[in-house]
Write an enzyme that holds these catalytic residues in place. Structure first.
Site, short mmCIF file in Angstrom:
data_model
loop_
_atom_site.label_atom_id
_atom_site.label_comp_id
_atom_site.label_asym_id
_atom_site.label_seq_id
_atom_site.Cartn_x
_atom_site.Cartn_y
_atom_site.Cartn_z
N ALA A 106 29.76 -15.16 12.95
CA ALA A 106 29.50 -15.18 11.51
C ALA A 106 28.10 -15.69 11.25
O ALA A 106 27.83 -16.27 10.20
CB ALA A 106 30.54 -16.03 10.79
N SER A 107 27.21 -15.49 12.23
CA SER A 107 25.81 -15.85 12.09
C SER A 107 25.64 -17.30 11.65
O SER A 107 26.14 -18.20 12.30
CB SER A 107 25.13 -14.87 11.12
OG SER A 107 23.75 -15.09 11.08
N HIS A 108 24.98 -17.53 10.51
CA HIS A 108 24.65 -18.88 10.08
C HIS A 108 25.78 -19.57 9.35
O HIS A 108 25.67 -20.75 9.01
CB HIS A 108 23.42 -18.84 9.16
CG HIS A 108 23.68 -18.07 7.89
ND1 HIS A 108 23.63 -16.68 7.87
CD2 HIS A 108 24.02 -18.46 6.65
CE1 HIS A 108 23.91 -16.27 6.63
NE2 HIS A 108 24.16 -17.33 5.87
N ASN A 247 25.16 -21.27 16.00
CA ASN A 247 26.25 -20.40 16.38
C ASN A 247 25.81 -19.27 17.31
O ASN A 247 25.90 -19.38 18.51
CB ASN A 247 26.94 -19.85 15.14
CG ASN A 247 25.95 -19.61 14.02
OD1 ASN A 247 24.93 -19.01 14.26
ND2 ASN A 247 26.24 -20.10 12.83
#
EC number: 5.4.2.10
Length: 267
Positions: A106-108, A247
């Site tokens: 979910a990236s950042h 992440n």
């Protein structure tokens, strides 16, 4: 159902979030991952090969199994490459001759989020039009299972990480002995980043944030490493902020020998 909510437009922007993204077990569930796997397989014609990787989020333990099951049930072979930075999935999809790649990230977004990002055979992310087609298949439940003798095969490939490291190091010319401080921020680069710098001949100092399957704390947001914290190292310092790389290692920041931010690279 539809996962359009998970691809909603970013606030104040007309740009959609790349891939599927939402809160775990409410918007992004194992059922969704299973059926996205089936939908992707349908899009590929219920054949071919998909590379599958994930970041350090604890919820990837279940999503990895779910989407893999959906792909296999629908006749697609799966190559698992484990916990890797997001770009490595695109790289592996291209280098291994796969038909698509899937990155669970979910990236950042913080730990309660997760998502699914899909890659083309050429190593580039799926376009909005391609994502819309996957969403159509998913929403209409037009995916199908295959007979038992056509179920996909599963294999694990660890060697691609070494190829990726070799290619990264081969792209740069670093003077041997460069002293580097690296904080991998508990992100997916925690395994590979130290190996890259060591192979490049750097003298490496690693923070304690080298974890697998973890949550991402916020206490280091926007924090710049003070000069005193690096033990007098008077050369270039590389520091990845926890906020921007906690992440899937999507962003990095360079910091000078005095602890001043030089350059931030968004991914």
């Amino acid at each position: 159902g539809s996962f359009q909510i998970c691809r909603k437009k970013s606030a104040g922007s007309h740009r959609r979030t790349s891939g599927i993204r939402g809160k775990i077990n409410s918007e992004v569930t194992c059922e969704l991952a299973l059926n996205v796997g089936k939908s992707l397989a349908c899009y590929l014609g219920n054949e071919g090969t998909v590379v599958l990787g994930y970041d350090t989020r604890t919820t990837n333990v279940m999503l990895d199994q779910a989407i893999c099951a959906g792909l296999l049930e629908s006749g697609v072979d799966v190559i698992k490459i484990g916990m890797v930075p997001t770009p490595l999935v695109g790289y592996a999809t291209d280098k291994l001759g796969a038909d698509a790649g899937v990155m669970l990230t979910a990236s950042h977004n913080p730990s309660q989020y997760n998502g699914i990002k899909i890659w083309n055979a050429n190593g580039m992310a799926y376009t909005s039009a391609q994502e819309a087609k996957i969403e159509e298949i998913y929403s209409n439940e037009s995916y199908t299972s295959v007979s038992w003798d056509k179920v996909g095969s599963l294999r694990v490939n660890e060697e691609i990480k070494g190829r990726y490291i070799d290619d990264l190091v081969g792209m740069v010319n670093i003077k041997p002995g460069l002293k580097v401080v690296i904080d991998c921020a508990s992100g997916a680069g925690s395994e590979i980043s130290p190996l890259v710098f060591r192979k490049a001949g750097c003298s490496l100092f690693i923070s304690e944030h080298i974890l697998r399957f973890c949550s991402f704390p916020y206490d280091c947001e926007r924090k710049v490493v003070p000069h005193s914290a690096v033990g007098g190292i008077n050369r270039l310092i590389f520091h990845t902020f926890r906020r921007t790389s906690r992440n899937n290692q999507p962003k990095l920041r360079f910091v000078s020998e005095r602890g001043c931010a030089i350059w931030c690279v968004p991914y």
